[in-house]
Design a protein around this motif. Sequence first.
Motif, short mmCIF file in Angstrom:
data_model
loop_
_atom_site.label_atom_id
_atom_site.label_comp_id
_atom_site.label_asym_id
_atom_site.label_seq_id
_atom_site.Cartn_x
_atom_site.Cartn_y
_atom_site.Cartn_z
N PRO A 361 0.83 -1.21 -0.06
CA PRO A 361 -0.10 0.00 -0.05
C PRO A 361 0.95 1.37 0.02
N VAL A 362 0.39 2.33 -0.79
CA VAL A 362 1.13 3.52 -0.86
C VAL A 362 -0.07 4.44 -0.13
N PHE A 363 0.45 5.20 1.00
CA PHE A 363 -0.56 5.72 1.56
C PHE A 363 -0.65 7.12 1.30
N LYS A 364 -1.32 7.58 0.11
CA LYS A 364 -1.60 8.69 -0.32
C LYS A 364 -3.25 9.08 0.17
N THR A 365 -3.50 10.31 -0.11
CA THR A 365 -4.81 11.03 0.66
C THR A 365 -5.75 10.00 0.30
N PRO A 366 -5.94 9.70 -0.96
CA PRO A 366 -7.29 8.78 -1.12
C PRO A 366 -7.33 7.65 -0.21
N LEU A 367 -6.25 7.11 -0.04
CA LEU A 367 -6.06 5.80 0.74
C LEU A 367 -6.30 5.85 2.08
N LEU A 368 -5.98 7.25 2.73
CA LEU A 368 -6.22 7.75 4.20
C LEU A 368 -7.86 7.85 4.23
N PHE A 369 -8.37 8.53 3.57
CA PHE A 369 -9.71 8.37 3.45
C PHE A 369 -10.43 7.06 3.41
N VAL A 370 -9.97 6.21 2.82
CA VAL A 370 -10.48 4.89 2.81
C VAL A 370 -10.44 4.14 4.25
N ILE A 371 -9.12 4.27 4.66
CA ILE A 371 -8.83 3.80 6.15
C ILE A 371 -9.62 4.33 7.22
N ALA A 372 -9.81 5.81 6.86
CA ALA A 372 -10.65 6.31 7.89
C ALA A 372 -12.12 5.85 7.76
N PHE A 373 -12.67 5.52 6.30
CA PHE A 373 -13.74 4.93 6.12
C PHE A 373 -14.05 3.67 6.81
N ILE A 374 -13.05 2.76 6.83
CA ILE A 374 -13.11 1.52 7.35
C ILE A 374 -13.49 1.46 8.70
N ILE A 375 -12.62 2.28 9.58
CA ILE A 375 -12.92 2.22 10.79
C ILE A 375 -14.18 2.84 11.19
N THR A 376 -14.58 3.87 10.67
CA THR A 376 -15.80 4.65 11.12
C THR A 376 -16.99 3.86 10.64
N PHE A 377 -17.04 3.21 9.50
CA PHE A 377 -18.08 2.48 8.85
C PHE A 377 -18.41 1.36 9.63
N VAL A 378 -17.19 0.52 10.25
CA VAL A 378 -17.39 -0.59 11.03
C VAL A 378 -18.07 -0.24 12.33
N ILE A 379 -17.85 0.95 13.02
CA ILE A 379 -18.43 1.50 14.17
C ILE A 379 -20.06 1.55 14.01
N GLY A 380 -20.12 2.39 12.75
CA GLY A 380 -21.65 2.63 12.07
C GLY A 380 -22.28 1.07 12.09
N GLY A 381 -21.62 0.29 11.47
CA GLY A 381 -22.38 -0.92 11.26
C GLY A 381 -22.73 -1.75 12.51
N LEU A 382 -21.91 -1.47 13.67
CA LEU A 382 -21.97 -2.16 14.69
C LEU A 382 -23.20 -1.64 15.27
#
Lengths: 637, 178
Positions: A361-382
């Motif tokens: 993985p190359v941690f450019k801005t778009p991927l940072l948003f995706v990681i933020a998405f994964i964390i936040t969305f999992v909380i929302g899913g729970l």
Amino acid sequence: MSTLDISSDPRDTGLDERALARRLADLWQTPRGIIGTLSSVDHKIIGRRYIVTAFFFLLLGGVLALAIRIQLAKPENRFLAPDLYNQVFTVHGANMMFLFAVPVMEAFAVYLVPLMIGTRNIAFPRLNAFSYWIYLPGGITLWVAFALDMGPDVGWFAYVPLSGPQYGAGKRADIWAQMITFTEVSALAVAVELVVTIFKQRAPGMSLDKIPLFVWSMLVTSFLIIMAMPAIMVASTTLILDRLVGTHFYNPAEGGDVLLWQHLFWFFGHPEVYIIFLPAVGMVSTIVSTFARRPIFGYLPLVLALFATGILAFGLWVHHMFVVGLPRVGESFFTASSMAIAVPNGIQIFCWLATLWDGRPVFKTPLLFVIAFIITFVIGGLTGVMVASVPLDTQVHDTYFVVAHFHYVLVGGAVFPLLGAVYYWYPKIIGRMMSERLGRWVAGLVFVGFNLTFFPMHILGLIGMPRRVYTYGPEMNWGSINLFVSLSAAILAAGFLLFFVDAIRSAFSGEPAPENPWNAPTLEWATSSPPPSYNFERIPVVSSSDPLWETPETLPVATGLRTDRRELLLTSLSEANPQARESSPRDSIWPFLAAIATTVMLISSIFSAWAVVWGSVPIAVTLIAWFWPKGTPEDAA
Amino acid sequence: MRLVVVMPFAMLALAGCQREERSLRLDPPVEAGLDEVRVMSNGIGGAPPKVYVALGRPYENNAFDLDQGKRLYDWFGCTGCHAHGGGNTGPAFLDGWWQYGADPVSIFVSIRDGRTAGMPAFGRYLTTEQIWQLTGYVQTIGAYSAKTAAPSRNDEMQSRPSENRAPATLGALQPPSR
């Protein structure tokens, strides 16, 4: 047509690159001037308009959100009066759902899908132009009404009887219902275009198992729109009939049914959140694969998860209605189906994690948003699974717990990927890079600000703070958490502000973008940034799901399209074998005029039912002119 | 370009906004001023308060006020004698025959001070603003021409067409037989 220099053979086969590019530009270019602007049918121009307009509405809706947070920052605050507060939270919700979230996802699809599947324009390009011109007045209607103190004040779901004739005084609820009509017409139009484009206009060789995942997600989303939107059309039309003409759809005393409204609304309203979420899923898959530097892990499960989510989406609307009094078996069924939707979403999360795990993985801005998405969305899913259970839902229904939950899944699940998508596709759309340094700040501020703002709302809900209250007493002891939430909202707002600053600044002074700045595998990166009006000089031929990684140097192309009329290649549904050459319509002012006529009719119908009769005359005139046979080469089959 | 699109909307909305304004809380001097009707000596007809005229006769063409009036009509038992306009022990409003005058001042005074034939005085129970809201609504019940603003039907059994459809008509003007 006379301006074109056409040799005896109109096909592109024998032309060299430069002559071909010139001819195609003459053919596909949107003419200058105001008439040209209003007549454009170029999917890129329309998509860009859509995106800018939708983000403008995001900005406006965000300002309202801040007003809400200022009002709630301390007990018994006097910043917003109760009547205005009702309008503010209603317009915030309606604006974000109908004027921002759905249109912005469709906007990205309008721009990207034809490029990703390697065609020259979207199917039904004039309908596409119409859909934008009908979306814009819908948004203006809502905001002008709000500015005149007649914004809807009945919640974004406008439950009857509150929005019905007896309690919804004045025209406020009518404004809501008609705004719905505008945005639904536009959404349905785009959905139909996307389905046809994806089914019939894919590049040769792009069989079903090679379609980019964003395109898959838009296909499923389009079907969701086609099946869900009619329910809300029926709902808003019957509501306006009740209010305007005096019908009795929602009048129990005359045989109507109040609960009918909730069923119709949520039969649309629940798929609606997947209409917003699924495109985001497609964006995430695209970004993850590009920045993990490997093909996506689990292409097939990801596609199947899209379908599973899409189908389940229609089987769980009743979980919004657990407290209206349902038979026990109904509650059990809808609890089970609501929890079941966690399965396909879990599969997706694991596929993305596996892709990142196995890639470099190359941690450019778009991927940072995706990681933020994964964390936040999992909380929302729970929390989603939590509110799917009847006992817990009964406890937290209409409290801030629910507010926290749906902001986690909508902002975390859709807006984070969307911001990532903006950073990802901005170079393609504008031709300049956004700032990587500012982008990291935006991602950090938005992620931290969002979680600090919305996580405490779970607690507020659990200790009993209801939704949609304009203030609360000091003895409730909600003041300190609310103050914390409001201050955190300032961090979130700062993140969004920085995002807008970056986006506007980069448009003028960003670093010029190369064709494929991220070394991405999909076809939209095979053309210049920004793409020319005709997208590709020659239609690419595809032999893998990551064509630019498979054949990085030279992409095979198909030739034989005519250069004296706008022409597309149609391919078969599953294998994408070439089937036919098809004409594509030229620019036309009539979609714009038809949209104006429709707007006049819809707005006037708020004031008199006769407007439907008389207002349909100009619509008929504009439609006849729109479809009048012109005798141009496009009309020849 | 956007301006071309915005203008018609702005104009349309501005035209509609008078009927949509909501005054949720009157200034006390305005409220006091609204009470100052000057009535003819026989108790029928007269001049409305100056502030009422200055405000543009708000209670006759504002959707919110008419709706509030309709709600008060139910809450304060007007239906008990007047039914939903058809009349019972009290006179009808639908027949267009106004025993004590059809103008807003007369209706206002009827509600506030009551009438000898059995109409009680409601001045003790309602604020001046509420009496005006009720006045506006009562006028629409018997209106013979459509207004720009009207409340719409209630969620109950319907005895006549919804108020915001064309005005209720029950034939020509006839004095009641009673």
